[in-house]
Design a protein around this motif. Structure first.
Motif, PDB file in Angstrom:
ATOM      1  N   ASN A   1      33.093  -5.103  62.782  1.00  0.00           N
ATOM      2  CA  ASN A   1      31.721  -5.310  63.255  1.00  0.00           C
ATOM      3  C   ASN A   1      31.693  -6.474  64.231  1.00  0.00           C
ATOM      4  O   ASN A   1      31.712  -7.637  63.835  1.00  0.00           O
ATOM      5  CB  ASN A   1      30.792  -5.585  62.068  1.00  0.00           C
ATOM      6  CG  ASN A   1      29.331  -5.561  62.456  1.00  0.00           C
ATOM      7  OD1 ASN A   1      28.984  -5.758  63.620  1.00  0.00           O
ATOM      8  ND2 ASN A   1      28.457  -5.342  61.480  1.00  0.00           N
TER       9      ASN A   1
ATOM     10  N   LEU B   1      29.018  -9.315  63.884  1.00  0.00           N
ATOM     11  CA  LEU B   1      28.934 -10.036  62.606  1.00  0.00           C
ATOM     12  C   LEU B   1      29.249 -11.518  62.785  1.00  0.00           C
ATOM     13  O   LEU B   1      30.307 -11.897  63.294  1.00  0.00           O
ATOM     14  CB  LEU B   1      29.902  -9.422  61.592  1.00  0.00           C
ATOM     15  CG  LEU B   1      29.922 -10.076  60.200  1.00  0.00           C
ATOM     16  CD1 LEU B   1      28.560  -9.943  59.523  1.00  0.00           C
ATOM     17  CD2 LEU B   1      31.010  -9.439  59.327  1.00  0.00           C
TER      18      LEU B   1
ATOM     19  N   SER C   1      21.403  -4.768  58.152  1.00  0.00           N
ATOM     20  CA  SER C   1      21.267  -4.290  59.525  1.00  0.00           C
ATOM     21  C   SER C   1      20.118  -3.286  59.634  1.00  0.00           C
ATOM     22  O   SER C   1      19.349  -3.309  60.597  1.00  0.00           O
ATOM     23  CB  SER C   1      22.567  -3.619  59.977  1.00  0.00           C
ATOM     24  OG  SER C   1      23.642  -4.538  59.945  1.00  0.00           O
TER      25      SER C   1
END
Length: 245
Positions: free
Chosen positions: A122, A125, A242
């Motif tokens: 990700n 992140l 998210s």
């Protein structure tokens, strides 16, 4: 040091109280609404609970989630705003995972590859690491050196090097700092000045306010998790956070 849920032992008692409250509420509503039929309504609700007891743990879970959200809300800024430089992953990432960590904690060490995998998967992140020295005096020394590394732009390198050591003692702390490329003399001077004490104490206060009792502990969105977590569990929490944005 993984922590178990403090609610598990009281769940049966709370379920009884919840069920009783539900019966009372339903009965009172029926009495006020119709002036009669309270007994019949209580019987219906009682029978439903007995036929569907699985709703009680689910209701308690919802209650716990709401309580945690209320606890996290006023602390959001303090939790997610890192000590400058004490960040892994994308420093500008919009998805924030907060880890309360101690270099002397074996479960924190086991979490390192899990967090690295999450970061690799990700690119948005941001992992905020809050140094929480709770295990030994050497934990404090390692936490101070980590913050000194953050000041020198070498936090991630020190974090990885320190957790690669088998133990946390002055020699391994210095070795990890050297491996991370720190100016060791400057780092020790900064540590001696006492400039990192407020940050370490503040992290402990935040952890206590959330209800954490050990490391590692995690905050992702409106969720707080205690103890070592699998990559999948953290990824699922990140996905929920998210989705909620």
């Amino acid at each position: 040091m993984a922590s178990s849920s403090r609610f598990g032992g009281i769940l049966p008692i709370v379920a009884i109280v919840f069920g009783s409250a539900l019966l009372g509420f339903a009965g009172g509503w029926a009495w006020q609404a119709t002036g009669a039929g309270r007994g019949a309504t209580e019987t219906i609700v009682r029978d439903y609970i007995l036929d569907h007891p699985e709703i009680l743990p689910e209701a308690m879970q919802r209650l716990q989630q709401r309580e945690m959200q209320a606890r996290l809300a006023p602390l959001r800024g303090a939790i997610e705003n890192p000590y400058p430089g004490a960040v892994l992953g994308n420093p500008n990432g919009k998805i924030v995972l907060v880890e309360f960590s101690d270099y002397a904690c074996p479960y924190c060490r086991l979490s390192v590859p899990e967090v690295e995998a999450l970061i690799a998967a990700n690119k948005d992140l941001k992992v905020v690491v809050r140094e929480e020295a709770v295990i030994s005096p050497d934990s404090d020394d390692a936490a101070r050196m980590a913050l000194a590394a953050a000041d020198q732009g070498r936090y991630a390198a020190f974090h990885k090097a320190m957790f690669a050591k088998d133990q946390v003692v002055p020699a391994t702390i210095d070795a990890a700092a050297s491996e991370a490329g720190l100016d060791l003399a400057k780092a020790k001077a900064d540590i001696a000045s006492g400039k990192y004490e407020v940050e370490i104490q503040n992290n402990q206060r935040i952890a206590e306010a959330i209800g954490f009792t050990g490391t590692p502990s995690w905050v992702i969105g409106n969720e707080a998790l205690s103890g070592a977590q699998s990559r999948d569990a953290l990824a699922a929490a990140i996905a929920r956070a998210s989705a909620g944005k």
